[in-house]
Write an enzyme that holds these catalytic residues in place. Structure first.
Site, short mmCIF file in Angstrom:
data_model
loop_
_atom_site.label_atom_id
_atom_site.label_comp_id
_atom_site.label_asym_id
_atom_site.label_seq_id
_atom_site.Cartn_x
_atom_site.Cartn_y
_atom_site.Cartn_z
CG ASN A 11 41.07 -28.10 26.22
OD1 ASN A 11 41.43 -27.47 25.45
ND2 ASN A 11 40.12 -27.69 26.93
CG HIS A 96 36.72 -24.95 27.88
ND1 HIS A 96 37.19 -24.19 28.92
CD2 HIS A 96 36.86 -26.27 27.99
CE1 HIS A 96 37.74 -25.23 29.74
NE2 HIS A 96 37.63 -26.41 29.35
CD GLU A 169 35.47 -30.04 29.82
OE1 GLU A 169 36.23 -30.92 29.75
OE2 GLU A 169 35.53 -28.61 29.78
N GLY A 175 40.76 -28.54 36.09
CA GLY A 175 42.37 -28.03 36.73
C GLY A 175 42.42 -27.97 38.29
CB SER A 215 40.37 -33.27 37.67
OG SER A 215 40.76 -31.96 38.00
P1 PGA Z 1 41.53 -30.68 33.14
O1 PGA Z 1 40.58 -29.76 32.07
O2 PGA Z 1 41.32 -32.00 32.79
O3 PGA Z 1 42.91 -29.92 33.16
O4 PGA Z 1 40.59 -30.65 34.56
C1 PGA Z 1 39.79 -30.32 31.47
C2 PGA Z 1 39.08 -29.19 30.44
O5 PGA Z 1 38.97 -28.11 30.88
O6 PGA Z 1 38.66 -29.55 29.38
#
Ligand code: PGA
Length: 251
Positions: A11, A96, A169, A175, A215
């Protein structure tokens, strides 16, 4: 072994220009990745044609990060399903947590988008669900996620529901560098599968692909993907680097 194929999806969020996407694609195509994994990149709308061209003739799927719930109309700045079909995307993220948090996405609109994608196209919806940190700390994680699943799948028959990829998620892990432990991720993905079983039946629950996102990186991908009920990963930050993403696929 569940028999479900692993699906590693990137993504990109609001990252990379078309020129940068082309550089990425060339590099990624030069790295050998295992062919028993379904691979996709969910990229910003303007990069979709260049990415489809760059991966033509390969099994790599290209998708969008959102779609509007109406087929056309006065919705400035939005992109419709007929537009995505014309581009030839394979997948589309819906619901999302960033869209829910910053762009007023609700379970009502997510449900409309899921119905639209499943009824009017062959595009694979990647439906994101997950609780916030305070909700987990208050012991409400399961309730939040099950309410999302129940609402998002409203009025969707099982022959269509089975095509949905559900991405668990947890918002606190996105993030932040703070990954859910493999046990936490497995526990919720197993719960989501049970819930799909309750909404439909066991065969549907067994067939649905459930990803974990938050993450994910090369260092934790193997443990996460080793869990019984986790059939894939939705990867933000670590999907921007072709070598790192290839390591996740090849874990
Ligand atoms: P990330 O994002 O891997 O940077 O934590 C995942 C997502 O929001 O799909």
């Amino acid at each position: 072994m569940s028999g479900r194929k692993i699906f590693a999806a990137g993504n990109w969020k609001m990252n990379k220009t078309i020129a940068e996407a082309e550089v990425f694609a060339e590099k990624f195509r030069s790295i050998p990745v295992r062919d028993d994994v379904r691979v996709g990149f969910m990229v910003p709308f303007p990069q979709i044609p260049a990415m489809i061209r760059a991966f033509a003739g390969t099994p790599v799927e290209i998708g969008a990060q959102n779609v509007h719930q109406e087929l056309s109309g006065a919705y400035t700045g939005e992109v419709s399903l007929p537009m995505l079909k014309e581009l030839g995307v394979n997948c589309c993220i819906i619901g999302h947590s960033e869209r829910r948090a910053y762009f007023n996405e609700t379970d009502d609109t997510v449900n409309q988008k899921l119905r639209l994608l499943l009824k009017e196209s062959d595009i694979t919806p990647i439906l994101c669900v997950g609780e916030k940190l305070d909700e987990r700390e208050e012991g409400k994680a399961r309730t939040i996620v099950s309410d999302q699943i129940e609402h998002d799948f409203e009025d969707i028959p099982k022959d269509l529901a089975v095509r949905t990829v559900v991405a668990y998620e947890p918002v606190w892990a996105i993030g932040t560098g703070k990954t859910a432990t493999a046990e936490q991720a497995e526990e919720m993905c197993a719960y989501i599968r049970t819930q799909i079983g309750a909404l439909y039946d066991k065969a549907t629950a067994d067939a649905v692909t459930i990803q974990y996102g938050g993450s994910v990186k090369s260092g934790n991908a193997a443990e996460i993907l080793g869990q019984e009920n986790i059939d894939g990963v939705l990867v933000g930050g670590a999907s921007l680097d072709p070598e790192e993403f290839a390591k996740i696929i090849n874990r």
